[in-house]
Design a protein around this motif. Structure first.
Motif: not given
Length: 399
Positions: A330-345
């Motif tokens: 989903n990073k093409w929609l959200l960018g890389h949110t670093l420490g939050a990225s796994g939670a947003l995935s």
């Protein structure tokens, strides 16, 4: 306690905030990225207007909140939404606060980035540090404010393991709940890294996308030059231990979280075959008693970097072989949110398990070669970060 007697961990609700807003609806027709607000012209994935208004309303709701870092406010906002969705409490109230058996773990890679940079700039200008600089920029600042907002909590844990942080928080929650140390647990990650110095750091690493914001600048699996783009956001999950055999149809279950680590020559490097990814995925499958064929979809870390994307693909091939499931990011929609990225995935995976469509990519990518081929029942989610850390979560929908 035998495995058969271990409680099942059910995800009762969650809250998320990202460039797609407060949740995951239909994919936008146009790129959600925009040029950064600091004039460097870099594409970023910032909160849209409605989510920004909700964050601002929270900031103004209590005098103490007006001084908090944006990362803390994002954690507060999404934790409130998670507890409300779970039916544990009303948003913004403590009248029906979660019971004393609740614990929480909220992770962040960078922590109070906005406040830290502002306090440092003030110090350089005046030669004096503000009294609030220390309490408002410690990493423990994140979870402690969420616990304060809830009114009661047995334990409030903050931690950082770079970009695998949020899934490691979920692993901590799973262990606590299965050990009986808590009956309910809030876990997730938050990040607000769209600040001048953080953007400059990522650009200095040499991985930042050179594509314009309007042209879908983050392109996981596309190959070619790196297309890393920073985003901001948070996601928090309300987890509950349920006696074995008492889950209901439609429940979403956190089955396992696996961990991986590899020592490499540099803190930004990784092995070409993604050994940390392999370790995390294999452990997650083993802990859940699953084989490769049991996974319907893998939500990849895949941030659009040449080395990172390639290493994760190699790790998937090593772990799954001919049983490689459908793959998405989903990073093409959200960018890389670093420490939050796994939670947003993970939040995205749960939305997909609830019936949200998997949106098509608007650019050429390796991911096109691995489309969804069967109904979703079980999803694997990857995350990895600087320093060799990786984590992998497996979730399923109960039939």
């Amino acid at each position: 306690m035998t495995n058969a007697a271990l409680p099942t961990v059910v995800i009762r609700g969650w809250g998320s905030a990202s460039a797609l807003g407060l949740g995951f609806g239909a994919a936008p027709a146009a790129s959600p990225f925009r040029p950064d607000a600091h004039g460097a012209g870099l594409p970023v994935a910032a909160l849209p207007a409605a989510a920004e208004a909700a964050l601002d309303a929270l900031r103004r709701s209590r005098p103490a909140y007006r001084t908090l870092d944006r990362s803390v406010l994002l954690a507060l906002l999404t934790a409130r939404r998670a507890t409300a969705a779970a039916g544990w409490s009303s948003p913004g109230t403590t009248e029906h606060a979660a019971p004393a058996a609740l614990a929480l773990s909220i992770g962040s890679s960078r922590g109070a980035t906005e406040r830290l940079e502002a306090f440092h700039a003030e110090y350089l200008r005046t030669g004096a540090a503000a009294p609030a600089a220390s309490p408002l920029t410690t990493l423990g600042n994140v979870a402690s404010w969420v616990a304060d907002d809830l009114g009661r909590a047995r334990a409030a844990i903050s931690h950082s393991s770079t970009c695998s942080t949020a899934l490691q928080a979920l692993g901590n929650a799973l262990a606590w709940l299965r050990a009986g140390l808590a009956g309910r647990f809030l876990a997730g990650g938050t990040e607000a890294p769209l600040t001048p110095f953080t953007l400059a750091q990522m650009r200095a690493v040499g991985i930042y996308s050179e594509l314009p914001a309007a042209d879908w600048p983050c392109r996981p699996g596309a190959g070619g030059p790196s297309t890393f783009v920073l985003g901001e956001g948070a996601a928090v999950f309300a987890l509950e231990a349920v006696p074995a055999g008492q889950v209901q149809s439609g429940d979403l279950v956190l089955e396992s979280v696996g961990f991986g680590f590899e020592a490499t020559g540099t803190k930004t490097g990784l092995t070409p075959d993604g050994q940390h990814f392999q370790q995390a995925m294999r452990q997650a499958l083993q802990l859940a008693g699953l084989g490769p064929a049991d996974i319907d979809l893998a939500v990849l870390h895949s941030p659009g970097t040449r080395a990172g994307d390639a290493a994760e693909r190699a790790a998937l091939a090593a772990v799954f072989g001919a049983e490689l499931p459908a793959c998405a990011s989903n990073k093409w929609l959200l960018g890389h949110t670093l420490g939050a990225s796994g939670a947003l995935s993970l939040a995205w995976a749960l939305a997909l398990l609830r019936g949200a469509p998997l949106p098509p990519l608007p650019f050429a990518s390796w991911l096109h070669q691995h489309p969804l081929r069967r109904p979703l029942r079980r999803v694997l989610v990857n995350a990895a970060g600087f320093g060799g850390n990786a984590a992998c979560a497996v979730v399923r929908r109960v039939d």
